[in-house]
Enzyme design. Structure first.
Site, PDB file in Angstrom:
ATOM      1  CB  SER A  54      -0.945   0.012   1.200  1.00 54.22           C
ATOM      2  OG  SER A  54      -0.223   0.008   2.408  1.00 54.22           O
ATOM      3  CG  HIS A  55       2.026   3.261   2.408  1.00 53.74           C
ATOM      4  ND1 HIS A  55       1.077   2.429   2.960  1.00 53.74           N
ATOM      5  CD2 HIS A  55       1.528   4.511   2.492  1.00 53.74           C
ATOM      6  CE1 HIS A  55       0.058   3.158   3.376  1.00 53.74           C
ATOM      7  NE2 HIS A  55       0.301   4.419   3.109  1.00 53.74           N
ATOM      8  N   GLY A 194      -4.791   3.615   1.614  1.00 51.82           N
ATOM      9  CA  GLY A 194      -4.111   2.888   0.528  1.00 51.82           C
ATOM     10  C   GLY A 194      -4.786   1.552   0.247  1.00 51.82           C
ATOM     11  CG  ASP A 195      -4.840  -1.756   2.986  1.00 53.31           C
ATOM     12  OD1 ASP A 195      -3.793  -1.634   2.323  1.00 53.31           O
ATOM     13  OD2 ASP A 195      -4.890  -2.357   4.076  1.00 53.31           O
ATOM     14  N   PRO A 312       5.223  -8.178  15.606  1.00 47.41           N
ATOM     15  CG  PRO A 312       4.334  -6.320  16.704  1.00 47.41           C
ATOM     16  CD  PRO A 312       4.866  -7.699  16.948  1.00 47.41           C
TER      17      PRO A 312
HETATM   18  N1  NDP Z   1       1.763   8.169   5.749  1.00 49.21           N
HETATM   19  C1  NDP Z   1       0.521   8.037   6.185  1.00 49.21           C
HETATM   20  O1  NDP Z   1      -0.159   9.025   6.400  1.00 49.21           O
HETATM   21  C2  NDP Z   1      -0.066   6.691   6.415  1.00 49.21           C
HETATM   22  C3  NDP Z   1       0.691   5.539   6.324  1.00 49.21           C
HETATM   23  N2  NDP Z   1       0.142   4.338   6.634  1.00 49.21           N
HETATM   24  C4  NDP Z   1       0.989   3.152   6.583  1.00 49.21           C
HETATM   25  O2  NDP Z   1       0.256   2.020   6.167  1.00 49.21           O
HETATM   26  C5  NDP Z   1       0.919   0.862   6.610  1.00 49.21           C
HETATM   27  C6  NDP Z   1      -0.072  -0.248   6.916  1.00 49.21           C
HETATM   28  O3  NDP Z   1      -0.853   0.121   8.046  1.00 49.21           O
HETATM   29  P1  NDP Z   1      -1.903  -0.941   8.661  1.00 49.21           P
HETATM   30  O4  NDP Z   1      -2.661  -1.582   7.568  1.00 49.21           O
HETATM   31  O5  NDP Z   1      -2.632  -0.281   9.753  1.00 49.21           O
HETATM   32  O6  NDP Z   1      -0.901  -2.021   9.247  1.00 49.21           O
HETATM   33  P2  NDP Z   1      -1.241  -3.566   9.586  1.00 49.21           P
HETATM   34  O7  NDP Z   1      -2.546  -3.658  10.268  1.00 49.21           O
HETATM   35  O8  NDP Z   1      -1.014  -4.392   8.380  1.00 49.21           O
HETATM   36  O9  NDP Z   1      -0.060  -3.921  10.602  1.00 49.21           O
HETATM   37  C7  NDP Z   1       0.114  -3.149  11.759  1.00 49.21           C
HETATM   38  C8  NDP Z   1       1.274  -3.679  12.566  1.00 49.21           C
HETATM   39  O10 NDP Z   1       0.896  -4.912  13.164  1.00 49.21           O
HETATM   40  C9  NDP Z   1       1.774  -5.949  12.743  1.00 49.21           C
HETATM   41  N3  NDP Z   1       0.944  -7.142  12.565  1.00 49.21           N
HETATM   42  C10 NDP Z   1       0.020  -7.355  11.612  1.00 49.21           C
HETATM   43  N4  NDP Z   1      -0.575  -8.557  11.802  1.00 49.21           N
HETATM   44  C11 NDP Z   1       0.018  -9.096  12.887  1.00 49.21           C
HETATM   45  C12 NDP Z   1      -0.142 -10.334  13.581  1.00 49.21           C
HETATM   46  N5  NDP Z   1      -1.035 -11.238  13.204  1.00 49.21           N
HETATM   47  N6  NDP Z   1       0.647 -10.567  14.663  1.00 49.21           N
HETATM   48  C13 NDP Z   1       1.551  -9.653  15.072  1.00 49.21           C
HETATM   49  N7  NDP Z   1       1.753  -8.471  14.453  1.00 49.21           N
HETATM   50  C14 NDP Z   1       0.989  -8.193  13.373  1.00 49.21           C
HETATM   51  C15 NDP Z   1       2.410  -5.473  11.468  1.00 49.21           C
HETATM   52  O11 NDP Z   1       3.663  -6.107  11.267  1.00 49.21           O
HETATM   53  P3  NDP Z   1       4.140  -6.472   9.747  1.00 49.21           P
HETATM   54  O12 NDP Z   1       4.475  -5.151   9.130  1.00 49.21           O
HETATM   55  O13 NDP Z   1       5.311  -7.368   9.913  1.00 49.21           O
HETATM   56  O14 NDP Z   1       2.968  -7.150   9.084  1.00 49.21           O
HETATM   57  C16 NDP Z   1       2.522  -3.983  11.755  1.00 49.21           C
HETATM   58  O15 NDP Z   1       3.639  -3.661  12.500  1.00 49.21           O
HETATM   59  C17 NDP Z   1       1.791   1.298   7.780  1.00 49.21           C
HETATM   60  O16 NDP Z   1       3.137   1.108   7.409  1.00 49.21           O
HETATM   61  C18 NDP Z   1       1.485   2.774   7.957  1.00 49.21           C
HETATM   62  O17 NDP Z   1       2.595   3.596   8.321  1.00 49.21           O
HETATM   63  C19 NDP Z   1      -1.144   4.202   7.046  1.00 49.21           C
HETATM   64  C20 NDP Z   1      -1.932   5.311   7.141  1.00 49.21           C
HETATM   65  C21 NDP Z   1      -1.479   6.641   6.794  1.00 49.21           C
HETATM   66  O1  LIG Z   2      -2.814   4.738   3.258  1.00 50.17           O
HETATM   67  C1  LIG Z   2      -3.109   5.810   3.818  1.00 50.17           C
HETATM   68  O2  LIG Z   2      -4.046   5.913   4.591  1.00 50.17           O
HETATM   69  C2  LIG Z   2      -2.277   7.002   3.536  1.00 50.17           C
HETATM   70  N1  LIG Z   2      -1.091   6.829   3.117  1.00 50.17           N
HETATM   71  C3  LIG Z   2      -0.187   7.855   2.726  1.00 50.17           C
HETATM   72  C4  LIG Z   2      -0.639   9.196   3.134  1.00 50.17           C
HETATM   73  C5  LIG Z   2      -2.096   9.375   3.048  1.00 50.17           C
HETATM   74  C6  LIG Z   2      -2.857   8.314   3.769  1.00 50.17           C
END
Ligand code: NDP
Ligand SMILES: O=C(O)C1=NCCCC1
Length: 344
Positions: A54-55, A194-195, A312
């Site tokens: 997603s990123h 992103g998802d 994680p």
């Molecule tokens: N720049 C921005 O504004 C934004 C960026 N993002 C990015 O999007 C990305 C994805 O976010 P999100 O979907 O919430 O992340 P996830 O829900 O996929 O994962 C969140 C955390 O939990 C861990 N994890 C997931 N499943 C398990 C499990 N079963 N057991 C133990 N740990 C687990 C992941 O490790 P692992 O990575 O190893 O799976 C990760 O560290 C992030 O990197 C975030 O920074 C999101 C929103 C905005």
């Molecule tokens: O996936 C998201 O949520 C975002 N990622 C990058 C910045 C904007 C929000």
């Protein structure tokens, strides 16, 4: 031309360095200078390598369109304001957040080692990536690191009826003894935006309970979310409180925009949120008592004993090791999109 540039076959595996080179060339082609392009390209390639799709290169179109329409300055020179013994303020000057963080990194590490703590407060920045690439290196240097960044208005605060918060991720990294750092990084919305975009592109539904449509009714249709709908925070009021904290630290404290404050109008194609980022560093050497490194290992051992199989970052590190051996897979369509960005 691109084949010669990267040495990779279309729709195949590509090694990390040639991927960084290709992404750098795309960003330079669209107005970033080599320094900025190199930092963003490396960050983007790291996400792809670690399976954070997603990123990863999915975001290249957003970087490019934000540069093309003049929304973000790919040549910005961030300015560090050495504010106090444990504080670095950085004005990103309407550039990407990552070069601003790179600028502050050495000073902040020195401050954290000296005083035990250091904060980095970045304003006027654009962050379109995952947060773990920002914190993991600090843990590699023996520091505990916490970071938050806000994004754009697309998440309804718990108890509210319209979007206000961003998807507002929180990342945390701690050093480990002889192992890669322990890191988590997660959106405070139920799923990242992103998802939603990826599901829409793939014609897939979202899980239930993560989003509402333009009328506030629950939906699993990603298009309904992207066209006037919104995401919910994870865990109801708890995720909402964390998301509020992110707005306050990443924007309120730094001097950046809240997720609902900036306006993309007049910049067709703008996708990078113009907000702020906050990073807190702690040097565990100053903690006293039982060594923190031992306590981290004790907790992890006890978690394993309690049946925990996956920590994680385990998945990311596994993907990273695989990519180091086999290269990074880029599908045919994704590769064609990159080639078009390089030419267009
Ligand atoms: N720049 C921005 O504004 C934004 C960026 N993002 C990015 O999007 C990305 C994805 O976010 P999100 O979907 O919430 O992340 P996830 O829900 O996929 O994962 C969140 C955390 O939990 C861990 N994890 C997931 N499943 C398990 C499990 N079963 N057991 C133990 N740990 C687990 C992941 O490790 P692992 O990575 O190893 O799976 C990760 O560290 C992030 O990197 C975030 O920074 C999101 C929103 C905005
Ligand atoms: O996936 C998201 O949520 C975002 N990622 C990058 C910045 C904007 C929000």
């Amino acid at each position: 031309m691109q084949q010669a540039h990267t040495g990779a076959r279309t729709g195949d595996r590509i090694a990390f360095d040639p991927l960084v080179e290709l992404l750098t060339a795309i960003l330079v082609r669209h107005g970033a200078n080599r320094h900025v392009a190199g930092i963003i390209a490396r960050n983007c390639a790291m996400c792809e390598r670690d399976g954070c799709t997603s990123h990863g290169i999915f975001r290249m179109a957003g970087y490019v369109s934000s540069l093309d329409c003049g929304w973000v300055d790919g040549t910005a020179v961030p300015v560090i304001e050495d504010a106090a013994p444990a504080y670095c303020r950085v004005d990103a000057k309407n550039g990407f957040a990552q070069p601003a963080l790179e600028l502050a990194r050495k000073t902040a590490v020195e401050k954290a080692r000296h005083t035990g703590l250091a904060a980095i407060a970045i304003r006027g920045s654009h962050h379109l990536s995952a947060l773990w690439p920002d914190v993991e290196p600090f843990a590699g240097d023996g520091l505990i690191a916490f970071s938050v960044v806000n994004s754009f208005r697309c998440t309804v605060p718990h108890g509210g009826d319209s979007p206000l918060f961003g998807t507002n991720p929180v990342a945390f990294a701690v050093p480990r003894q002889g192992e890669e750092p322990l890191v988590f990084d997660m959106a405070t919305s139920a799923i990242p935006n992103g998802d939603v975009q990826i599901a829409a592109r793939a014609g897939q539904q979202l899980p239930g309970g993560v989003a509402v449509d333009a009328n506030g009714a629950p939906t699993t249709d990603p298009d309904a979310v992207l066209n006037g709908g919104a995401l919910l925070t994870f865990g109801g009021h708890k995720g909402s409180a964390l998301s509020m904290m992110v707005e306050l630290l990443a924007a309120g404290l730094t001097g950046g925009h809240f997720s609902h404050e900036f306006d993309w109008s007049g910049h067709d194609g703008a996708q990078t949120p113009h907000t702020g980022q906050f990073v807190l560093l702690i040097d565990p050497q100053h903690a006293g008592g039982r060594p923190f490194g031992d306590r981290v290992e004790t907790l992890i051992k006890d978690m394993r004993f309690a049946g925990v199989q996956r920590l994680p970052a385990d998945r990311r590190y596994r993907n990273r090791r695989r990519a180091e051996q086999q290269g990074i897979h880029i599908g045919v369509e994704e590769r064609a999109r990159l080639d078009a960005l390089l030419e267009g």
